[in-house]
Write a protein that holds these residues in place. Sequence first.
Motif, PDB file in Angstrom:
ATOM      1  N   LEU A   1      21.121 -24.334 106.626  1.00  0.00           N
ATOM      2  CA  LEU A   1      20.216 -23.637 105.730  1.00  0.00           C
ATOM      3  C   LEU A   1      19.947 -22.229 106.233  1.00  0.00           C
TER       4      LEU A   1
ATOM      5  N   SER B   1      21.027 -22.484 100.749  1.00  0.00           N
ATOM      6  CA  SER B   1      22.222 -23.007 101.392  1.00  0.00           C
ATOM      7  C   SER B   1      23.409 -22.639 100.525  1.00  0.00           C
TER       8      SER B   1
ATOM      9  N   ASP C   1      21.123 -32.796 104.228  1.00  0.00           N
ATOM     10  CA  ASP C   1      20.088 -31.836 103.829  1.00  0.00           C
ATOM     11  C   ASP C   1      19.023 -32.475 102.935  1.00  0.00           C
TER      12      ASP C   1
END
Lengths: 113, 112
Positions: free
Chosen positions: A64, A78, A85
Amino acid sequence: SQTIHQWPATLVQPVGSPLSLECTVEGTSNPNLYWYRQAAGRGLQLLFYSVGIGQISSEVPQNLSASRPQDRQFILSSKKLLLSDSGFYLCAWSGTGVGYGYTFGSGTRLTVV
Amino acid sequence: AQSVSQHNHHVILSEAASLELGCNYSYGGTVNLFWYVQYPGQHLQLLLKYFSGDPLVKGIKGFEAEFIKSKFSFNLRKPSVQWSDTAEYFCAVNAGASKIIFGSGTRLSIRP
């Protein structure tokens, strides 16, 4: 009075797709801004914080990134999402110095499929 | 490195029981300490904070916490819990002037 807005509230994205989560603060100037990820049983993990426009501190290496294009705007991004994630992302702000604590946004539940 | 430990991951109590949630921190500088609460489906919100002065801090909804510097602790207490106290509780400490480190949280379940 100060308010913090975070959106979207929920998001389902495929693996490999880009991400952009936005957070804005109203009613204050030059806030410190933060992105946390909350995972069950692991508390809140600090991802990024910013003490001013264009100033980003990264706490953990990851997929990220964060940006602060305006004084009261903080964006989590991202280029290509991973399954790992997935999580609950929280934005927060504080005044200069954290002695008075943070005020948190309502969070974004991100599910990567 | 700065850290916060909450040793109780899940606490189950009956209504009217007394509560104490443990919090220990590791930080060498001047500390500001916090307890945050997250009720089901709601935002994280500040319950109480220690800034300086009296080490016994009173917060909202009858909660209090005591800062014991020699023990690096900031335990949260409430003499008589209610069903509405069911929530997750997070202890936190400032790590320098610009950021706060959180513990892993304690889930409190109250039996009616």
